[in-house]
Design an enzyme around this catalytic site. Structure first.
Site, PDB file in Angstrom:
ATOM      1  N   TRP A   1       0.824  -5.412  -2.955  1.00  0.00           N
ATOM      2  CA  TRP A   1       1.410  -4.941  -4.223  1.00  0.00           C
ATOM      3  C   TRP A   1       3.086  -4.953  -3.823  1.00  0.00           C
ATOM      4  CZ3 TRP A   1       4.197  -0.972  -2.550  1.00  0.00           C
ATOM      5  CH2 TRP A   1       3.589  -0.162  -1.425  1.00  0.00           C
ATOM      6  N   ASN A   2       3.368  -4.991  -2.672  1.00  0.00           N
ATOM      7  CA  ASN A   2       4.881  -4.552  -2.357  1.00  0.00           C
ATOM      8  C   ASN A   2       5.638  -5.760  -2.687  1.00  0.00           C
ATOM      9  OD1 ASN A   2       3.759  -5.995  -0.049  1.00  0.00           O
ATOM     10  ND2 ASN A   2       5.058  -4.991   1.126  1.00  0.00           N
TER      11      ASN A   2
ATOM     12  N   LYS B   1      -6.825 -13.215  -5.441  1.00  0.00           N
ATOM     13  CA  LYS B   1      -6.990 -11.713  -5.748  1.00  0.00           C
ATOM     14  C   LYS B   1      -6.013 -11.219  -5.511  1.00  0.00           C
ATOM     15  CE  LYS B   1      -8.605  -7.442  -5.012  1.00  0.00           C
ATOM     16  NZ  LYS B   1      -7.206  -7.029  -5.527  1.00  0.00           N
TER      17      LYS B   1
ATOM     18  N   ALA C   1      -3.158  -7.453  -6.012  1.00  0.00           N
ATOM     19  CA  ALA C   1      -3.433  -6.198  -5.525  1.00  0.00           C
ATOM     20  C   ALA C   1      -3.771  -5.283  -7.105  1.00  0.00           C
ATOM     21  CB  ALA C   1      -2.414  -5.551  -4.852  1.00  0.00           C
TER      22      ALA C   1
ATOM     23  N   GLY D   1      -1.912  -7.858   3.807  1.00  0.00           N
ATOM     24  CA  GLY D   1      -1.939  -6.594   3.583  1.00  0.00           C
ATOM     25  C   GLY D   1      -2.106  -5.692   4.769  1.00  0.00           C
ATOM     26  N   SER D   2      -2.976  -4.809   4.719  1.00  0.00           N
ATOM     27  CA  SER D   2      -2.889  -3.775   5.919  1.00  0.00           C
ATOM     28  C   SER D   2      -3.588  -4.499   7.043  1.00  0.00           C
ATOM     29  CB  SER D   2      -3.687  -2.554   5.557  1.00  0.00           C
ATOM     30  OG  SER D   2      -4.900  -2.881   5.090  1.00  0.00           O
TER      31      SER D   2
ATOM     32  N   GLU E   1      -1.137 -11.897   7.571  1.00  0.00           N
ATOM     33  CA  GLU E   1       0.027 -11.477   7.486  1.00  0.00           C
ATOM     34  C   GLU E   1      -0.134  -9.921   7.338  1.00  0.00           C
ATOM     35  OE1 GLU E   1       2.867 -12.869   8.187  1.00  0.00           O
ATOM     36  OE2 GLU E   1       2.127 -15.006   7.826  1.00  0.00           O
ATOM     37  N   LEU E   2      -0.228  -9.200   8.389  1.00  0.00           N
ATOM     38  CA  LEU E   2      -0.674  -7.629   8.520  1.00  0.00           C
ATOM     39  C   LEU E   2       0.764  -6.793   8.593  1.00  0.00           C
ATOM     40  CD1 LEU E   2      -3.829  -8.376  10.566  1.00  0.00           C
ATOM     41  CD2 LEU E   2      -3.486  -8.512   8.018  1.00  0.00           C
TER      42      LEU E   2
ATOM     43  N   CYS F   1       6.674  -4.844   4.968  1.00  0.00           N
ATOM     44  CA  CYS F   1       5.930  -5.004   6.163  1.00  0.00           C
ATOM     45  C   CYS F   1       7.110  -5.134   7.492  1.00  0.00           C
ATOM     46  CB  CYS F   1       5.226  -6.307   6.254  1.00  0.00           C
ATOM     47  SG  CYS F   1       6.262  -7.839   5.638  1.00  0.00           S
TER      48      CYS F   1
ATOM     49  N   GLU G   1       3.026   2.469  10.673  1.00  0.00           N
ATOM     50  CA  GLU G   1       3.857   1.949   9.707  1.00  0.00           C
ATOM     51  C   GLU G   1       4.003   3.247   8.497  1.00  0.00           C
ATOM     52  OE1 GLU G   1       1.667  -1.071   7.711  1.00  0.00           O
ATOM     53  OE2 GLU G   1       3.434  -2.313   7.744  1.00  0.00           O
TER      54      GLU G   1
END
Ligand code: NAP
Length: 497
Positions: A167-168, A191, A193, A247-248, A269-270, A303, A400
């Protein structure tokens, strides 16, 4: 099924050009959930209802995969120049509707309108970049030793790709996946967020308007409780050949496990935990200005956000005093209000995490130099916060934060700064401030991160590879490297007798 709720601030457009889509997008059709279920998208600034979107699950995801499977041979056969033309038209439409898209993004995500506009323009730039890059997917011939054989290598699209976005950065994270996938000749099931499906759906609507054939992009929407089911449907299906996730780390690791069963290509991409190192020879004014950018943009929900400020002991007090003064000038409020620089956090869970990091640090001896609590506006608005005397023992030194908190730590030597910077499971980005070119080279080489920003607080560009080392992820997005995840190479040998 396309339920368009009033969104009065967006200018009215002829039918087909509506940006606010409240349906999923499967095989070129705007569709609801099979069970008719919907979930709410709320404005993080005031929790008002923005729209209701279909709460889809495994059956809709499987249909989206089937559509992508059917579209794949047709799309890969489209000559690259024609694929490029569609991408270029998509780029133009995103630029044309930048103001509307920015307003939509701010409404569901919260960031200040100028930042949302900048994200939309960056989104368009990524699409434009891959419109160009996709035209240059040539093959190469091999220097074969045997004179009776010839050999060459061709690059081919991997096939149907799954894309899962956070979502960011609800627009640019979509473009960084979809644009190279489409340029490579792949088809996609996206898909987005739970909090920010509308920006992704609007981008899909513009792609449709740009002439993208049915089934090439499919968007499955679902809330947090549906995410596991949708993710499972994507990872279980052997027809999906690639998973691109942002995401996370927790979800990334789970998807990696799930993808193992069918040996999918992966791009992850975490999270990150960027060190921001300021040496005693740095331009202090520049470092403070860049610290504000690297920490407080998007209210710290990045991130690549600086999460550890390592300041040389001799300039520590001066840096802290200037940062406190500068942060005191930041305007906090709803993203649509002119002049606002810090919007709300995405939700109450985000506020709770920020508060936990501050409480833990203060309990373990950190000093609160600025902020520290929910802003007077209430809700999910949080004061820009600076913590002094942060140590390795505190949670914020390792986890984080994803919020507007700058933790300051002291160091004495270059080796010490490098050791603290690298003492992290993450390795996404780092920032470094110095005027000594030899030191810049030494430290840049020693830092274990996918990107190093020297004497600047921002570095993302469509031309560069973006991604992490260690537990920050696998693969790269952006530049020529961004195409690699969506391509496989085939070696062909021809015997010429
Ligand atoms: P998240 O909870 O991992 O969610 C990211 C996406 O994964 C969302 O679409 C989410 O859907 C979906 N998801 C959640 N559980 C899933 C499952 N079991 N299977 C399949 N999909 C699942 O991350 P977030 O809180 O939204 O985003 C913040 C994180 O993203 C931070 O760690 C940040 O550092 C990272 N990030 C990394 C980059 C980068 O480029 N390295 C960029 C931006 C953000 P729902 O929303 O429906 O739950």
């Amino acid at each position: 099924m396309d339920m368009r709720l009033p969104f009065s601030t967006l200018p009215h457009r002829p039918s087909g050009q509506e940006l606010v889509r409240t349906a999923g997008f499967i095989d070129g059709e705007w569709v609801g959930a099979d069970r008719g279920a919907r979930f709410e998208v709320r404005n993080p600034a005031d929790r008002t209802l923005v729209a209701e979107v279909p709460n889809m699950g495994a059956s809709e995801t499987r249909r989206a995969i089937q559509a992508a499977v059917a579209a794949f041979p047709r799309w890969r056969a489209v000559p690259p120049a024609q694929r490029s033309a569609v991408l270029r038209r998509w780029h133009e439409l995103i630029v044309e509707r930048a103001d509307d898209l920015a307003l939509l993004l701010t409404t569901e995500q919260g960031k200040p309108l100028p930042d949302a506009r900048a994200e939309i323009l960056q989104t368009a730039t990524f699409v434009e970049w891959y419109a160009e890059e996709g035209k240059r997917l040539g093959s190469s011939t091999l220097p074969v030793a045997d004179p009776t054989r010839r050999g060459w290598v061709v690059r081919e699209p991997v096939g149907v790709c799954a894309a899962i976005t956070p979502w960011n950065y609800p627009a640019s994270s979509v473009a960084k996946k979809l644009a190279p996938a489409l340029a490579a000749g792949c088809t996609v099931v996206l898909k987005p967020a739970e909090q920010t499906p509308l920006t992704a759906l609007a981008l899909a609507a513009l792609a449709e308007l740009a002439g993208l054939p049915s089934g090439v992009i499919n968007v499955v929407t679902g809330d947090g409780s549906a995410a596991t089911e949708i993710g499972r449907a994507l990872t279980d299906d052997p027809a999906v050949r690639m998973m691109s996730f942002t995401g996370s780390g927790e979800v990334g690791r789970e998807l990696m496990r799930q993808c193992a069963a069918t040996v999918k290509n992966l791009s992850l991409e975490l999270g990150g935990h960027a060190p921001f190192i300021v040496f005693d020879d740095a331009d202090l004014d520049l470092a403070v200005e860049c610290a504000v950018k690297a920490k407080f943009r998007n209210s710290g929900q990045m991130c690549v956000a600086a999460n550890r400020f390592l300041i040389h002991a001799d300039i520590y007090d001066g840096f802290a005093a200037r940062l406190v003064e500068r942060v005191g000038q930041l305007e906090v409020g709803p993203g649509v209000v002119p002049g606002v620089q810090l919007g709300p956090l995405i939700d109450e869970l985000a506020v709770a995490k920020v508060a936990r990091h501050i409480d833990d640090a203060v309990a373990l001896g950190a000093r609160l130099l600025a902020g520290g609590k929910v802003h007077a506006r209430g809700g999910t608005f949080f004061e820009p916060t600076i913590l002094g005397d942060v140590t390795d023992a505190m949670a914020i030194a390792h986890e984080e934060t994803f919020g507007p908190v700058a933790p300051l730590m002291r160091f004495r030597t270059e080796q010490e700064a490098i050791a603290i910077a690298n003492a992290s499971e993450y390795g996404l980005a780092s920032y470094l401030f110095s005027r000594d070119i030899s030191r810049i080279l030494r430290v840049t080489e020693a830092l274990e991160t996918g990107a190093v920003a020297v004497n600047t607080g921002s570095f993302t560009t469509e031309a560069a590879p973006f991604g992490g080392v260690k537990q920050s992820g696998l693969g790269r997005e952006g530049g020529t490297w961004g195409l690699d995840s969506f391509l496989s190479v085939k070696h062909v040998t021809l015997g010429i007798g």
